[in-house]
Design a protein around this motif. Structure first.
Motif, PDB file in Angstrom:
ATOM      1  N   TYR A  11      -8.587   6.186   2.038  1.00 20.78           N
ATOM      2  CA  TYR A  11      -7.713   7.409   3.224  1.00 20.78           C
ATOM      3  C   TYR A  11      -8.721   8.633   3.489  1.00 20.78           C
ATOM      4  O   TYR A  11      -9.538   8.782   2.787  1.00 20.78           O
ATOM      5  CB  TYR A  11      -6.650   7.586   2.357  1.00 20.78           C
ATOM      6  CG  TYR A  11      -5.947   8.668   3.234  1.00 20.78           C
ATOM      7  CD1 TYR A  11      -5.408   7.937   4.798  1.00 20.78           C
ATOM      8  CD2 TYR A  11      -5.709   9.871   2.959  1.00 20.78           C
ATOM      9  CE1 TYR A  11      -4.230   8.711   5.284  1.00 20.78           C
ATOM     10  CE2 TYR A  11      -4.898  10.275   3.507  1.00 20.78           C
ATOM     11  CZ  TYR A  11      -4.028  10.242   4.956  1.00 20.78           C
ATOM     12  OH  TYR A  11      -3.663  11.139   5.340  1.00 20.78           O
ATOM     13  N   GLN A  21      -7.747  -1.471   9.038  1.00 15.76           N
ATOM     14  CA  GLN A  21      -6.584  -1.636   8.753  1.00 15.76           C
ATOM     15  C   GLN A  21      -5.396  -1.741   8.573  1.00 15.76           C
ATOM     16  O   GLN A  21      -5.377  -0.852   9.971  1.00 15.76           O
ATOM     17  CB  GLN A  21      -6.752   0.279   7.771  1.00 15.76           C
ATOM     18  CG  GLN A  21      -5.892  -0.082   6.520  1.00 15.76           C
ATOM     19  CD  GLN A  21      -4.229   0.657   7.175  1.00 15.76           C
ATOM     20  OE1 GLN A  21      -4.068   1.085   7.257  1.00 15.76           O
ATOM     21  NE2 GLN A  21      -3.491   0.699   5.672  1.00 15.76           N
ATOM     22  N   TYR A  22      -5.041  -2.414   8.325  1.00 14.83           N
ATOM     23  CA  TYR A  22      -3.677  -3.010   9.284  1.00 14.83           C
ATOM     24  C   TYR A  22      -2.270  -2.874   8.573  1.00 14.83           C
ATOM     25  O   TYR A  22      -2.047  -2.663   7.232  1.00 14.83           O
ATOM     26  CB  TYR A  22      -3.314  -4.931   9.776  1.00 14.83           C
ATOM     27  CG  TYR A  22      -4.614  -4.996  10.362  1.00 14.83           C
ATOM     28  CD1 TYR A  22      -4.249  -5.225  11.269  1.00 14.83           C
ATOM     29  CD2 TYR A  22      -5.706  -4.846  10.069  1.00 14.83           C
ATOM     30  CE1 TYR A  22      -5.503  -5.848  12.412  1.00 14.83           C
ATOM     31  CE2 TYR A  22      -6.760  -5.552  10.387  1.00 14.83           C
ATOM     32  CZ  TYR A  22      -5.852  -5.985  11.826  1.00 14.83           C
ATOM     33  OH  TYR A  22      -7.293  -6.836  12.407  1.00 14.83           O
ATOM     34  N   ALA A  23      -1.041  -1.706   8.803  1.00 13.23           N
ATOM     35  CA  ALA A  23       0.079  -1.350   7.790  1.00 13.23           C
ATOM     36  C   ALA A  23       1.336  -2.086   8.588  1.00 13.23           C
ATOM     37  O   ALA A  23       1.252  -1.922  10.161  1.00 13.23           O
ATOM     38  CB  ALA A  23      -0.330  -0.389   7.899  1.00 13.23           C
ATOM     39  N   HIS A  24       2.140  -2.009   7.849  1.00 11.87           N
ATOM     40  CA  HIS A  24       3.587  -1.327   8.218  1.00 11.87           C
ATOM     41  C   HIS A  24       4.249  -3.970   8.163  1.00 11.87           C
ATOM     42  O   HIS A  24       4.960  -3.636   9.178  1.00 11.87           O
ATOM     43  CB  HIS A  24       4.034  -0.953   9.443  1.00 11.87           C
ATOM     44  CG  HIS A  24       3.630   0.342   8.925  1.00 11.87           C
ATOM     45  ND1 HIS A  24       4.095   0.832   7.852  1.00 11.87           N
ATOM     46  CD2 HIS A  24       2.965   1.056   9.410  1.00 11.87           C
ATOM     47  CE1 HIS A  24       3.903   2.265   7.758  1.00 11.87           C
ATOM     48  NE2 HIS A  24       3.399   2.204   8.880  1.00 11.87           N
ATOM     49  N   ASN A  68       3.314  -3.232   3.234  1.00 11.13           N
ATOM     50  CA  ASN A  68       2.546  -4.345   2.910  1.00 11.13           C
ATOM     51  C   ASN A  68       0.640  -3.786   4.235  1.00 11.13           C
ATOM     52  O   ASN A  68       1.132  -4.062   5.328  1.00 11.13           O
ATOM     53  CB  ASN A  68       2.925  -5.376   3.357  1.00 11.13           C
ATOM     54  CG  ASN A  68       4.019  -5.837   2.387  1.00 11.13           C
ATOM     55  OD1 ASN A  68       4.114  -5.235   1.286  1.00 11.13           O
ATOM     56  ND2 ASN A  68       5.134  -6.629   3.106  1.00 11.13           N
ATOM     57  N   GLU A  69       0.135  -3.681   3.520  1.00 11.91           N
ATOM     58  CA  GLU A  69      -1.040  -4.220   4.068  1.00 11.91           C
ATOM     59  C   GLU A  69      -2.839  -4.698   3.929  1.00 11.91           C
ATOM     60  O   GLU A  69      -2.341  -5.622   2.674  1.00 11.91           O
ATOM     61  CB  GLU A  69      -1.328  -2.486   4.255  1.00 11.91           C
ATOM     62  CG  GLU A  69      -2.095  -2.093   2.452  1.00 11.91           C
ATOM     63  CD  GLU A  69      -2.982  -1.221   2.374  1.00 11.91           C
ATOM     64  OE1 GLU A  69      -3.272  -0.185   3.061  1.00 11.91           O
ATOM     65  OE2 GLU A  69      -3.058  -0.427   1.201  1.00 11.91           O
ATOM     66  N   SER A 115       3.962  -8.626  12.137  1.00 10.77           N
ATOM     67  CA  SER A 115       3.911  -7.310  11.623  1.00 10.77           C
ATOM     68  C   SER A 115       5.497  -6.820  11.608  1.00 10.77           C
ATOM     69  O   SER A 115       6.020  -7.468  11.453  1.00 10.77           O
ATOM     70  CB  SER A 115       3.738  -6.600  13.489  1.00 10.77           C
ATOM     71  OG  SER A 115       4.656  -7.204  14.563  1.00 10.77           O
ATOM     72  N   HIS A 131       0.246   0.138  12.612  1.00  8.88           N
ATOM     73  CA  HIS A 131      -0.448   0.646  12.418  1.00  8.88           C
ATOM     74  C   HIS A 131      -1.915   0.991  12.068  1.00  8.88           C
ATOM     75  O   HIS A 131      -2.077   0.430  11.509  1.00  8.88           O
ATOM     76  CB  HIS A 131      -0.122   2.337  10.957  1.00  8.88           C
ATOM     77  CG  HIS A 131      -1.012   2.885  11.289  1.00  8.88           C
ATOM     78  ND1 HIS A 131      -0.376   4.196  11.597  1.00  8.88           N
ATOM     79  CD2 HIS A 131      -1.702   3.234  10.099  1.00  8.88           C
ATOM     80  CE1 HIS A 131      -1.482   4.883  10.992  1.00  8.88           C
ATOM     81  NE2 HIS A 131      -2.356   3.988  10.006  1.00  8.88           N
ATOM     82  N   GLU A 147      -7.235  -4.775   4.606  1.00  5.72           N
ATOM     83  CA  GLU A 147      -7.884  -4.536   5.227  1.00  5.72           C
ATOM     84  C   GLU A 147      -8.898  -5.341   5.373  1.00  5.72           C
ATOM     85  O   GLU A 147      -9.361  -6.188   4.226  1.00  5.72           O
ATOM     86  CB  GLU A 147      -8.104  -2.835   4.220  1.00  5.72           C
ATOM     87  CG  GLU A 147      -9.038  -1.672   4.995  1.00  5.72           C
ATOM     88  CD  GLU A 147      -8.890  -0.643   3.949  1.00  5.72           C
ATOM     89  OE1 GLU A 147      -9.219   0.017   4.419  1.00  5.72           O
ATOM     90  OE2 GLU A 147     -10.603  -0.599   2.590  1.00  5.72           O
ATOM     91  N   TYR A 151       1.893   2.748   3.173  1.00 11.52           N
ATOM     92  CA  TYR A 151       1.835   1.796   4.023  1.00 11.52           C
ATOM     93  C   TYR A 151       2.163   0.606   4.254  1.00 11.52           C
ATOM     94  O   TYR A 151       2.284  -0.266   4.846  1.00 11.52           O
ATOM     95  CB  TYR A 151      -0.191   1.616   4.204  1.00 11.52           C
ATOM     96  CG  TYR A 151      -0.989   2.576   4.581  1.00 11.52           C
ATOM     97  CD1 TYR A 151      -0.646   2.948   6.097  1.00 11.52           C
ATOM     98  CD2 TYR A 151      -1.726   3.464   3.858  1.00 11.52           C
ATOM     99  CE1 TYR A 151      -1.752   3.823   6.748  1.00 11.52           C
ATOM    100  CE2 TYR A 151      -2.019   4.473   4.440  1.00 11.52           C
ATOM    101  CZ  TYR A 151      -2.389   4.656   5.342  1.00 11.52           C
ATOM    102  OH  TYR A 151      -3.384   5.682   5.794  1.00 11.52           O
ATOM    103  N   GLY A 211       0.692  -1.568  -0.145  1.00 12.52           N
ATOM    104  CA  GLY A 211       0.439  -0.078   0.374  1.00 12.52           C
ATOM    105  C   GLY A 211       0.876   1.264  -0.013  1.00 12.52           C
ATOM    106  O   GLY A 211       0.232   2.288   0.580  1.00 12.52           O
TER     107      GLY A 211
END
Length: 322
Positions: free
Chosen positions: A305, A260-263, A247-248, A284, A296, A250, A245, A242
């Motif tokens: 967003y 939504q999960y990021a990083h 690797n994410e 993570s 995140h 959603e 962001y 993403g």
């Protein structure tokens, strides 16, 4: 000769004999009387001795009191990875199910019955121990039988023990059960995106490093490779890179919101996949624009967003203790 008594002259020897006979008769009379009295007196009765060979009966033994009932035993259980209140209640046969288990351990678990952690010690309630049998009164002692003549002792021949076959014990190691999400009244429960959550940068913090001018999510302080969980049941709508962001993932939740999960360092789901609360979706990491490994996490009202809301407030409103 005149008619009066006349003394007859006897020889001296005759007189002595007569006197002796009279004296002996006088002595013998009381002796004979005494002997005759003793002969007619009844002998004193002797005390009779008992010929009974029966032993005196022993006094009856006093009845023994029943042993007091055993005190209830308080049982407990220590939570391990993958446990849920429902699984523990089923495995330990807790009366009243997971709801009763939660009410009994609310001070340990907290406000969210769906979030328990390894190491927590849960009370399972008291179970009464098996009641002790009341002691039976002692039987009366029977009279002792007369001793029989001893029999000659015969020495028993030693018995040769039979050979024993060694018993082989097979130990089976139980496989760890796959954790299942807990549901309350048919509605999917909510959990924290990581176990033992520790918050970093809060939601809404202002700063030029964010294009919107503020932090659009909440950061969880975790090291790279920490398992990430779906906060509730839903459908995966994003799973890939993403940009900022990294690797994410959603997920569109059942209530229409988006998680939504990021990083992420690794993605474990695909687009279109259905997930349940607590299911692992990835690991993570520190991909994208970051200063170090963390998660995140955002809650959005739409898929894009800029539709963010406070994710911590949202989770707390659904019973997640953070």
């Amino acid at each position: 000769m005149p008619a009066q008594a006349r003394r007859i002259a006897l020889p001296r020897a005759a007189r002595i004999g007569i006197a002796t006979a009279v004296t002996g008769a006088a002595f013998a009379l009381p002796l004979v009387t005494a002997i005759s009295a003793q002969a007619h007196t009844a002998p004193a009765a002797k005390p009779q001795q008992s010929n009974s060979s029966t032993a005196d009966a022993a006094p009856a033994a006093a009845p023994q009191q029943a042993a007091p009932a055993a005190a209830p035993v308080e049982q407990s259980y220590q939570v391990v990875g993958g446990d849920t209140l429902s699984k523990i209640a089923d495995a330990k046969q807790v009366e009243g199910g997971w709801q009763a288990l939660y009410e009994q351990n609310r001070s340990v678990v907290g406000a969210n019955p769906n979030l328990i952690f390894p190491g927590q010690k849960l009370a399972l309630g008291a179970k009464a121990a098996a009641p002790a049998e009341a002691a039976k009164p002692a039987a009366p002692v029977a009279p002792a039988a007369p001793a029989a003549a001893p029999k000659p002792v015969q020495t028993a021949k030693p018995v040769k023990p039979a050979p024993q076959t060694p018993v082989q014990t097979k130990i089976e190691v139980a496989k760890p059960a796959t954790p299942a999400p807990v549901t309350v009244a048919g509605v999917a429960s909510y959990v924290s995106p990581v176990a033992s959550p520790k918050l970093g940068t809060a939601y809404g913090v202002a700063g030029s490093m964010w294009s919107s001018g503020h932090h659009t999510g909440a950061d969880f302080v975790v090291s790279t490779g920490t398992p990430l969980r779906a906060v509730a049941g839903g459908t995966v709508v994003k799973a890939g890179n993403g940009g900022a962001y990294g690797n994410e993932v959603e997920i569109k939740l059942a209530d229409g919101k988006y998680a939504q999960y990021a990083h992420l360092s690794s993605i474990g789901v695909r687009i279109g996949q259905t997930v349940t609360a607590g299911q692992q979706i990835g690991l993570s990491g520190a991909t994208g624009n970051v200063t170090g490994p963390h998660l995140h996490f955002e809650i959005r009202t739409g898929a894009g967003y800029g539709t963010d809301v406070n994710p911590i407030a949202y989770l707390r409103a659904h019973g997640v203790a953070i």
